[in-house]
Design a protein around this motif. Sequence first.
Motif, PDB file in Angstrom:
ATOM      1  N   ALA B   1      63.244  75.858 -68.382  1.00 40.81           N
ATOM      2  CA  ALA B   1      63.335  74.821 -67.353  1.00 40.81           C
ATOM      3  C   ALA B   1      63.066  73.445 -67.975  1.00 40.81           C
ATOM      4  O   ALA B   1      62.469  73.338 -69.037  1.00 40.81           O
ATOM      5  CB  ALA B   1      62.341  75.105 -66.236  1.00 40.81           C
ATOM      6  N   GLN B   2      63.566  72.439 -67.267  1.00 42.59           N
ATOM      7  CA  GLN B   2      63.364  71.078 -67.764  1.00 42.59           C
ATOM      8  C   GLN B   2      62.261  70.401 -66.957  1.00 42.59           C
ATOM      9  O   GLN B   2      61.989  70.765 -65.824  1.00 42.59           O
ATOM     10  CB  GLN B   2      64.655  70.281 -67.607  1.00 42.59           C
ATOM     11  N   SER B   3      61.649  69.395 -67.590  1.00 38.82           N
ATOM     12  CA  SER B   3      60.680  68.560 -66.875  1.00 38.82           C
ATOM     13  C   SER B   3      60.733  67.153 -67.436  1.00 38.82           C
ATOM     14  O   SER B   3      61.199  66.939 -68.568  1.00 38.82           O
ATOM     15  CB  SER B   3      59.263  69.122 -66.972  1.00 38.82           C
ATOM     16  N   VAL B   4      60.295  66.209 -66.624  1.00 36.69           N
ATOM     17  CA  VAL B   4      60.344  64.797 -66.997  1.00 36.69           C
ATOM     18  C   VAL B   4      58.985  64.165 -66.748  1.00 36.69           C
ATOM     19  O   VAL B   4      58.370  64.405 -65.707  1.00 36.69           O
ATOM     20  CB  VAL B   4      61.426  64.059 -66.184  1.00 36.69           C
ATOM     21  N   THR B   5      58.547  63.342 -67.680  1.00 31.17           N
ATOM     22  CA  THR B   5      57.296  62.607 -67.533  1.00 31.17           C
ATOM     23  C   THR B   5      57.565  61.114 -67.613  1.00 31.17           C
ATOM     24  O   THR B   5      58.150  60.628 -68.587  1.00 31.17           O
ATOM     25  CB  THR B   5      56.291  62.989 -68.635  1.00 31.17           C
ATOM     26  N   GLN B   6      57.182  60.410 -66.570  1.00 28.53           N
ATOM     27  CA  GLN B   6      57.225  58.960 -66.583  1.00 28.53           C
ATOM     28  C   GLN B   6      55.767  58.504 -66.607  1.00 28.53           C
ATOM     29  O   GLN B   6      55.043  58.654 -65.622  1.00 28.53           O
ATOM     30  CB  GLN B   6      57.969  58.422 -65.351  1.00 28.53           C
ATOM     31  N   LEU B   7      55.368  57.990 -67.743  1.00 31.98           N
ATOM     32  CA  LEU B   7      53.952  57.733 -67.977  1.00 31.98           C
ATOM     33  C   LEU B   7      53.396  56.592 -67.131  1.00 31.98           C
ATOM     34  O   LEU B   7      52.207  56.569 -66.816  1.00 31.98           O
ATOM     35  CB  LEU B   7      53.727  57.434 -69.462  1.00 31.98           C
ATOM     36  N   ASP B   8      54.234  55.637 -66.802  1.00 28.29           N
ATOM     37  CA  ASP B   8      53.775  54.448 -66.078  1.00 28.29           C
ATOM     38  C   ASP B   8      54.193  54.539 -64.619  1.00 28.29           C
ATOM     39  O   ASP B   8      55.377  54.552 -64.316  1.00 28.29           O
ATOM     40  CB  ASP B   8      54.358  53.182 -66.699  1.00 28.29           C
ATOM     41  N   SER B   9      53.226  54.600 -63.727  1.00 27.38           N
ATOM     42  CA  SER B   9      53.572  54.667 -62.309  1.00 27.38           C
ATOM     43  C   SER B   9      53.925  53.280 -61.772  1.00 27.38           C
ATOM     44  O   SER B   9      54.715  53.157 -60.840  1.00 27.38           O
ATOM     45  CB  SER B   9      52.418  55.243 -61.502  1.00 27.38           C
ATOM     46  N   GLN B  10      53.329  52.237 -62.365  1.00 27.35           N
ATOM     47  CA  GLN B  10      53.614  50.866 -61.927  1.00 27.35           C
ATOM     48  C   GLN B  10      53.716  49.966 -63.157  1.00 27.35           C
ATOM     49  O   GLN B  10      52.899  50.060 -64.067  1.00 27.35           O
ATOM     50  CB  GLN B  10      52.514  50.338 -61.004  1.00 27.35           C
ATOM     51  N   VAL B  11      54.722  49.091 -63.124  1.00 28.27           N
ATOM     52  CA  VAL B  11      54.898  48.127 -64.206  1.00 28.27           C
ATOM     53  C   VAL B  11      55.150  46.762 -63.601  1.00 28.27           C
ATOM     54  O   VAL B  11      56.210  46.531 -63.014  1.00 28.27           O
ATOM     55  CB  VAL B  11      56.063  48.518 -65.137  1.00 28.27           C
ATOM     56  N   PRO B  12      54.167  45.853 -63.692  1.00 30.26           N
ATOM     57  CA  PRO B  12      54.404  44.472 -63.264  1.00 30.26           C
ATOM     58  C   PRO B  12      54.886  43.650 -64.454  1.00 30.26           C
ATOM     59  O   PRO B  12      54.381  43.820 -65.576  1.00 30.26           O
ATOM     60  CB  PRO B  12      53.027  44.014 -62.803  1.00 30.26           C
ATOM     61  N   VAL B  13      55.839  42.779 -64.208  1.00 30.60           N
ATOM     62  CA  VAL B  13      56.368  41.961 -65.299  1.00 30.60           C
ATOM     63  C   VAL B  13      56.834  40.634 -64.716  1.00 30.60           C
ATOM     64  O   VAL B  13      57.329  40.584 -63.581  1.00 30.60           O
ATOM     65  CB  VAL B  13      57.523  42.699 -66.019  1.00 30.60           C
ATOM     66  N   PHE B  14      56.678  39.570 -65.493  1.00 32.27           N
ATOM     67  CA  PHE B  14      57.115  38.269 -65.014  1.00 32.27           C
ATOM     68  C   PHE B  14      58.628  38.138 -65.121  1.00 32.27           C
ATOM     69  O   PHE B  14      59.266  38.730 -66.007  1.00 32.27           O
ATOM     70  CB  PHE B  14      56.430  37.144 -65.797  1.00 32.27           C
ATOM     71  N   GLU B  15      59.175  37.353 -64.219  1.00 30.21           N
ATOM     72  CA  GLU B  15      60.611  37.095 -64.215  1.00 30.21           C
ATOM     73  C   GLU B  15      61.046  36.556 -65.568  1.00 30.21           C
ATOM     74  O   GLU B  15      60.346  35.751 -66.187  1.00 30.21           O
ATOM     75  CB  GLU B  15      60.934  36.102 -63.102  1.00 30.21           C
ATOM     76  N   GLU B  16      62.192  37.013 -66.028  1.00 31.00           N
ATOM     77  CA  GLU B  16      62.830  36.647 -67.294  1.00 31.00           C
ATOM     78  C   GLU B  16      62.158  37.262 -68.518  1.00 31.00           C
ATOM     79  O   GLU B  16      62.601  37.040 -69.640  1.00 31.00           O
ATOM     80  CB  GLU B  16      62.956  35.134 -67.447  1.00 31.00           C
ATOM     81  N   ALA B  17      61.106  38.028 -68.325  1.00 35.42           N
ATOM     82  CA  ALA B  17      60.472  38.731 -69.442  1.00 35.42           C
ATOM     83  C   ALA B  17      61.201  40.047 -69.681  1.00 35.42           C
ATOM     84  O   ALA B  17      61.865  40.567 -68.785  1.00 35.42           O
ATOM     85  CB  ALA B  17      59.004  38.981 -69.138  1.00 35.42           C
ATOM     86  N   PRO B  18      61.059  40.629 -70.883  1.00 33.87           N
ATOM     87  CA  PRO B  18      61.661  41.943 -71.136  1.00 33.87           C
ATOM     88  C   PRO B  18      60.798  43.046 -70.543  1.00 33.87           C
ATOM     89  O   PRO B  18      59.613  42.872 -70.295  1.00 33.87           O
ATOM     90  CB  PRO B  18      61.673  42.024 -72.667  1.00 33.87           C
ATOM     91  N   VAL B  19      61.417  44.204 -70.316  1.00 37.01           N
ATOM     92  CA  VAL B  19      60.677  45.340 -69.778  1.00 37.01           C
ATOM     93  C   VAL B  19      61.179  46.631 -70.410  1.00 37.01           C
ATOM     94  O   VAL B  19      62.353  46.749 -70.781  1.00 37.01           O
ATOM     95  CB  VAL B  19      60.826  45.418 -68.239  1.00 37.01           C
ATOM     96  N   GLU B  20      60.250  47.575 -70.550  1.00 34.98           N
ATOM     97  CA  GLU B  20      60.601  48.925 -70.984  1.00 34.98           C
ATOM     98  C   GLU B  20      59.916  49.918 -70.065  1.00 34.98           C
ATOM     99  O   GLU B  20      58.699  49.848 -69.874  1.00 34.98           O
ATOM    100  CB  GLU B  20      60.169  49.180 -72.421  1.00 34.98           C
ATOM    101  N   LEU B  21      60.682  50.818 -69.499  1.00 35.62           N
ATOM    102  CA  LEU B  21      60.144  51.893 -68.665  1.00 35.62           C
ATOM    103  C   LEU B  21      60.297  53.187 -69.455  1.00 35.62           C
ATOM    104  O   LEU B  21      61.396  53.548 -69.858  1.00 35.62           O
ATOM    105  CB  LEU B  21      60.895  51.976 -67.336  1.00 35.62           C
ATOM    106  N   ARG B  22      59.162  53.885 -69.613  1.00 37.85           N
ATOM    107  CA  ARG B  22      59.169  55.032 -70.511  1.00 37.85           C
ATOM    108  C   ARG B  22      59.488  56.337 -69.795  1.00 37.85           C
ATOM    109  O   ARG B  22      59.075  56.555 -68.651  1.00 37.85           O
ATOM    110  CB  ARG B  22      57.819  55.137 -71.219  1.00 37.85           C
ATOM    111  N   CYS B  23      60.212  57.191 -70.524  1.00 35.00           N
ATOM    112  CA  CYS B  23      60.574  58.504 -70.002  1.00 35.00           C
ATOM    113  C   CYS B  23      60.563  59.507 -71.149  1.00 35.00           C
ATOM    114  O   CYS B  23      61.213  59.286 -72.167  1.00 35.00           O
ATOM    115  CB  CYS B  23      61.955  58.470 -69.357  1.00 35.00           C
ATOM    116  N   ASN B  24      59.844  60.589 -70.971  1.00 31.22           N
ATOM    117  CA  ASN B  24      59.868  61.695 -71.919  1.00 31.22           C
ATOM    118  C   ASN B  24      60.249  62.960 -71.173  1.00 31.22           C
ATOM    119  O   ASN B  24      59.897  63.137 -70.012  1.00 31.22           O
ATOM    120  CB  ASN B  24      58.505  61.864 -72.591  1.00 31.22           C
TER     121      ASN B  24
END
Lengths: 114, 115
Positions: B1-24
């Motif tokens: 079976a497959q499973s997914v982990t998203q380590l960050d439940s919330q990510v605040p970021v300022f407008e025009e800044a870069p962002v990375e949302l993690r997924c394993n």
Amino acid sequence: GAGVSQSPRYKVAKRGQDVALRCDPISGHVSLFWYQQALGQGPEFLTYFQNEAQLDKSGLPSDRFFAERPEGSVSTLKIQRTQQEDSAVYLCASSSPGPPYEQYFGPGTRLTVT
Amino acid sequence: AQSVTQLDSQVPVFEEAPVELRCNYSSSVSVYLFWYVQYPNQGLQLLLKYLSGSTLVKGINGFEAEFNKSQTSFHLRKPSVHISDTAEYFCAVSDGRSGANNLFFGTGTRLTVIP
């Protein structure tokens, strides 16, 4: 059709009542999926149809949950004797056979059991 | 079976800044990988997908993701976020051995873009 549609969008049921949730997939999509999304969680798989055949129902949480797609198009998810833990958003998705296996989701039905 | 982990439940970021949302993910077989976005009271919209080929995948709204098989990751990135990117983001995986298959979703990451 324009997209996947679901009705009703919102449903309030008293505990013990039966409910029926409808999904109209995109025309021509042979695959249809039902997911349950509890508050603050990701969607969880319930069941899968290919045309009218229900090929996988391993995700249905109990025998109170029943789904059908008698003519290979519209599908209905029925929940009998609803319980509070059934409160969730029920999402329907459809996809065409073969790559790219993209599932198109409807807006969902928010079920609240009181 | 497959499973997914998203380590960050919330990510605040300022407008025009870069962002990375993690997924394993974890899986004993080949997989297809997806990122979906969900706006309030709406269904899920596909941002991008990886089926095979190039490991860098570009999607809609300026998002991209990179499949890393050795690290079993599929992180989502955007170089400059907008207020309109505020939403819930879900990573999902399906069995890549055959056709249409159900998706296994992570628990989601709420991206909040701060003006």
